[in-house]
Design an enzyme around this catalytic site. Sequence first.
Site, short mmCIF file in Angstrom:
data_model
loop_
_atom_site.label_atom_id
_atom_site.label_comp_id
_atom_site.label_asym_id
_atom_site.label_seq_id
_atom_site.Cartn_x
_atom_site.Cartn_y
_atom_site.Cartn_z
N MET A 29 0.85 -1.20 0.00
CA MET A 29 0.00 0.00 0.00
C MET A 29 0.88 1.25 0.00
O MET A 29 0.42 2.34 0.35
CB MET A 29 -0.93 -0.01 1.21
CG MET A 29 -1.89 -1.21 1.16
SD MET A 29 -3.39 -0.99 2.12
CE MET A 29 -2.73 -0.75 3.74
N GLY A 30 2.16 1.07 -0.36
CA GLY A 30 3.05 2.24 -0.45
C GLY A 30 3.61 2.67 0.88
O GLY A 30 3.58 1.93 1.85
N HIS A 88 9.15 1.17 3.30
CA HIS A 88 10.27 1.22 4.24
C HIS A 88 11.19 0.05 3.95
O HIS A 88 10.94 -0.76 3.03
CB HIS A 88 9.76 1.22 5.68
CG HIS A 88 8.78 0.13 5.97
ND1 HIS A 88 9.12 -1.20 5.97
CD2 HIS A 88 7.44 0.17 6.25
CE1 HIS A 88 8.06 -1.93 6.25
NE2 HIS A 88 7.01 -1.13 6.41
N HIS A 96 9.69 -3.40 3.20
CA HIS A 96 9.17 -3.62 1.85
C HIS A 96 10.32 -3.92 0.88
O HIS A 96 10.19 -4.76 -0.01
CB HIS A 96 8.44 -2.38 1.33
CG HIS A 96 7.17 -2.06 2.04
ND1 HIS A 96 7.02 -0.96 2.85
CD2 HIS A 96 5.97 -2.69 2.06
CE1 HIS A 96 5.79 -0.91 3.33
NE2 HIS A 96 5.13 -1.97 2.87
N GLN A 121 -10.42 -2.56 2.50
CA GLN A 121 -9.94 -3.27 3.69
C GLN A 121 -9.85 -2.37 4.92
O GLN A 121 -9.38 -2.80 5.96
CB GLN A 121 -8.60 -3.96 3.41
CG GLN A 121 -7.41 -3.02 3.26
CD GLN A 121 -6.17 -3.75 2.78
OE1 GLN A 121 -6.09 -4.21 1.65
NE2 GLN A 121 -5.18 -3.86 3.65
N LYS A 141 5.29 -9.76 9.06
CA LYS A 141 4.76 -8.93 10.14
C LYS A 141 3.24 -9.10 10.19
O LYS A 141 2.65 -9.16 11.25
CB LYS A 141 5.11 -7.45 9.94
CG LYS A 141 4.59 -6.61 11.11
CD LYS A 141 5.01 -5.18 11.03
CE LYS A 141 4.27 -4.44 9.95
NZ LYS A 141 2.83 -4.20 10.31
N SER A 147 6.91 -0.48 10.02
CA SER A 147 5.53 -0.41 9.53
C SER A 147 5.31 0.97 8.95
O SER A 147 5.87 1.96 9.44
CB SER A 147 4.57 -0.62 10.71
OG SER A 147 3.27 -0.16 10.36
N SER A 148 4.48 1.05 7.93
CA SER A 148 4.14 2.36 7.36
C SER A 148 3.48 3.23 8.43
O SER A 148 3.55 4.45 8.39
CB SER A 148 3.19 2.19 6.18
OG SER A 148 3.79 1.35 5.23
N ARG A 149 2.82 2.58 9.39
CA ARG A 149 2.11 3.34 10.42
C ARG A 149 3.03 3.86 11.53
O ARG A 149 2.59 4.61 12.39
CB ARG A 149 0.98 2.50 11.02
CG ARG A 149 -0.17 2.29 10.04
CD ARG A 149 -1.35 1.61 10.71
NE ARG A 149 -2.53 1.61 9.86
CZ ARG A 149 -2.88 0.60 9.06
NH1 ARG A 149 -2.14 -0.48 8.97
NH2 ARG A 149 -3.98 0.67 8.33
O1 PAF Z 1 -0.16 -5.76 3.53
C1 PAF Z 1 -0.62 -4.84 2.80
O2 PAF Z 1 0.03 -3.81 2.59
C2 PAF Z 1 -2.00 -4.98 2.20
O3 PAF Z 1 -2.86 -5.61 3.08
C3 PAF Z 1 -2.01 -5.67 0.83
C4 PAF Z 1 -1.52 -7.10 0.93
C5 PAF Z 1 -1.13 -4.90 -0.13
C6 PAF Z 1 -3.43 -5.69 0.27
O4 PAF Z 1 -3.95 -4.41 0.11
#
Ligand code: PAF
Length: 285
Positions: A32-33, A36, A39, A63, A153, A189-191
């Site tokens: 989801m961009g 870090h 990824h 989601q 994770k 984590s992105s968060r």
């Molecule tokens: O883990 C994520 O970033 C998301 O849940 C995914 C797998 C890209 C689906 O939107």
Amino acid sequence: MNMRVFRHVAELRSELNSQRREGKTIACVPTMGNLHAGHLQLIRLAREKADIVVATIFVNRLQFGLNEDWDQYPRTFESDCEKLDAESCDYLFSPDETEMYPNGMEGQTRVVSPTMTDVLCGASRPGHFEGVTTVVTKLFHIVEPDVAVFGLKDFQQLAIVKRMAADLCIGIDIIGAPVARDPDGLALSSRNTFITEEERPKANQLYQSLRWVTEQIERGQRDFRALESEAKIQIETAGFRLDYFSICNAGTLDLAVDDDKELAILGALFTAQARLIDNLTLSID
Ligand code: PAF
């Protein structure tokens, strides 16, 4: 930049079809961009597994719950592209919502897994995994990869995606990549962008408690529920609200019982502005 960016399904498909005709294998890394180092590890693993690496960036509203952080989710497209390009990622697929959900999200056909989706993260994020399995299935159909790489994770997400792939006879090799961590153990984590400076020194408490519980089990402690309660106290004492902390059977994600051998210890906590998750796995004899 060598990496090619695709916004449309048809163009990506046509490019990947010509690569396939040349005998190239394809690995997909859905994201989801706000990329870090974790990824980028997925991209490196994907590169080892196939000739062509396709990353995807799509912040999938399906989601996210209504009160969740879809609109605040960090979007850092330019720097994401630079990072992917530096890792020699071949293609990025980054569609907008109308490309991914051309008939709207309301009536979108969903992929629903009844297994492992209502517990842990699924208990506090109703519908979350339905959104994940739906978009991942769409991405699988769009990219048609040989291999797909997900981060460990999101242990529950990976287990659900693997189960979905098995149930639906999806012939993609689904691989989990180890959790990437800051030096103090905090899972990347992105968060993490939402952790305040004041919270940061204690933000590794979830990891500390996961480690502590793992050590207790390794020393022979088998009262799993007592360990969960102790971890809860540790996390709350550090100033965080706990979502869950559970010692589970790693295969089923049911709460672990005495004779389970493969365990996954999973937790989620709330900081002031974010919800962080982490896990550790261990085998016992
Ligand atoms: O883990 C994520 O970033 C998301 O849940 C995914 C797998 C890209 C689906 O939107």
